[in-house]
Design a protein around this motif. Structure first.
Motif, PDB file in Angstrom:
ATOM      1  N   ALA A   1       0.808  -1.226   0.000  1.00 36.55           N
ATOM      2  CA  ALA A   1       0.000   0.000   0.000  1.00 36.55           C
ATOM      3  C   ALA A   1       0.838   1.270   0.000  1.00 36.55           C
ATOM      4  O   ALA A   1       0.418   2.285  -0.559  1.00 36.55           O
ATOM      5  N   ASP A   2       2.013   1.232   0.609  1.00 38.72           N
ATOM      6  CA  ASP A   2       2.849   2.427   0.698  1.00 38.72           C
ATOM      7  C   ASP A   2       4.030   2.403  -0.276  1.00 38.72           C
ATOM      8  O   ASP A   2       5.056   3.013  -0.043  1.00 38.72           O
TER       9      ASP A   2
ATOM     10  N   TYR B   1      -1.673  -6.087  -8.634  1.00 38.54           N
ATOM     11  CA  TYR B   1      -2.361  -5.960  -7.357  1.00 38.54           C
ATOM     12  C   TYR B   1      -1.582  -5.050  -6.412  1.00 38.54           C
ATOM     13  O   TYR B   1      -0.358  -5.164  -6.296  1.00 38.54           O
TER      14      TYR B   1
ATOM     15  N   ALA C   1      -1.586  -4.307  -2.438  1.00 36.54           N
ATOM     16  CA  ALA C   1      -2.098  -4.801  -1.155  1.00 36.54           C
ATOM     17  C   ALA C   1      -2.765  -3.662  -0.389  1.00 36.54           C
ATOM     18  O   ALA C   1      -2.396  -2.492  -0.526  1.00 36.54           O
ATOM     19  N   SER C   2      -3.719  -4.018   0.447  1.00 36.75           N
ATOM     20  CA  SER C   2      -4.373  -3.017   1.291  1.00 36.75           C
ATOM     21  C   SER C   2      -3.507  -2.662   2.502  1.00 36.75           C
ATOM     22  O   SER C   2      -3.751  -1.666   3.161  1.00 36.75           O
ATOM     23  N   ARG C   3      -2.509  -3.487   2.778  1.00 35.63           N
ATOM     24  CA  ARG C   3      -1.622  -3.273   3.934  1.00 35.63           C
ATOM     25  C   ARG C   3      -0.286  -2.691   3.488  1.00 35.63           C
ATOM     26  O   ARG C   3       0.155  -2.894   2.362  1.00 35.63           O
ATOM     27  N   ARG C   4       0.375  -2.038   4.409  1.00 35.15           N
ATOM     28  CA  ARG C   4       1.694  -1.451   4.164  1.00 35.15           C
ATOM     29  C   ARG C   4       2.775  -2.523   4.279  1.00 35.15           C
ATOM     30  O   ARG C   4       2.554  -3.564   4.880  1.00 35.15           O
TER      31      ARG C   4
ATOM     32  N   ALA D   1       1.178  -7.075   4.556  1.00 36.97           N
ATOM     33  CA  ALA D   1       0.931  -7.095   3.109  1.00 36.97           C
ATOM     34  C   ALA D   1       1.305  -8.447   2.503  1.00 36.97           C
ATOM     35  O   ALA D   1       0.583  -8.963   1.645  1.00 36.97           O
TER      36      ALA D   1
ATOM     37  N   GLU E   1      -1.350 -11.004   3.243  1.00 36.36           N
ATOM     38  CA  GLU E   1      -2.505 -10.769   2.380  1.00 36.36           C
ATOM     39  C   GLU E   1      -2.299 -11.433   1.012  1.00 36.36           C
ATOM     40  O   GLU E   1      -3.190 -12.104   0.491  1.00 36.36           O
TER      41      GLU E   1
END
Length: 172
Positions: free
Chosen positions: A125-126, A137, A139-142, A147, A150
């Motif tokens: 995500a970051d 894709y 990821a919704s997580r950092r 991540a 996930e």
């Protein structure tokens, strides 16, 4: 995306910014420390149980990384690689895999040459903003915050392995 994920036989990961939050902590003795998320490690173990190999390609050299990968049973470990494409090609040849059978998770521009070649390209995500248009894709997580877990779960579920590798946790 499901079709891409079903083909995956190898997950390759960058370390700094993917398995960690990207910070490099060096103490007053010059020793490097990194923090790894336990759920990322568990996701990697679940993926290994399903028969998917895991490896890392990182530009830095760190004893902490070598130690953590030993703990997780990851033996495809390439550290200190400034051109990640060279070890990527060696690993494919060594493992007898095609690019479409590989997933890669990176977070910065140095990861782009591999991300543009693999069957499933993912980032955290970051991540560096320039990567987003080159991956399948985000990821919704950092990075360093789940991540990788996930993405491991996505691969397991697409391959139909999730129930089998987690069955022991649902039993009384």
């Amino acid at each position: 995306m499901e079709d891409r994920l079903r083909k995956i036989r190898l997950l390759l990961l960058d370390v700094d910014g993917v398995l960690t939050d990207g910070r490099i902590i060096i103490n007053d003795r010059g020793e490097e420390t990194k923090a790894f998320h336990v759920r990322d490690g568990h996701g990697m173990k679940l993926l290994q149980r399903s028969g998917v190999r895991i490896g890392i390609i990182t530009g830095r050299q760190s004893r902490v990384v070598a130690h953590r990968m030993r703990e997780l049973g990851v033996d495809l470990v390439v550290q200190g690689s400034k051109n990640k494409l060279l070890p990527f090609r060696r690993i494919l040849e060594q493992e007898g895999l095609g690019e479409d059978e590989v997933a890669y998770v990176g977070d910065d521009l140095v990861d782009l040459p591999i991300l543009r070649r693999v069957g499933f390209a993912a980032t955290v995500a970051d991540a560096c903003e320039d990567l987003v248009s080159h991956v399948h894709y985000v990821a919704s997580r950092r990075g360093g915050d789940g991540a990788v877990r996930e993405i491991c779960e996505m691969i397991l579920k697409a391959r139909g392995d999730w129930e089998e590798v987690t069955a022991r946790y649902w039993q009384d």
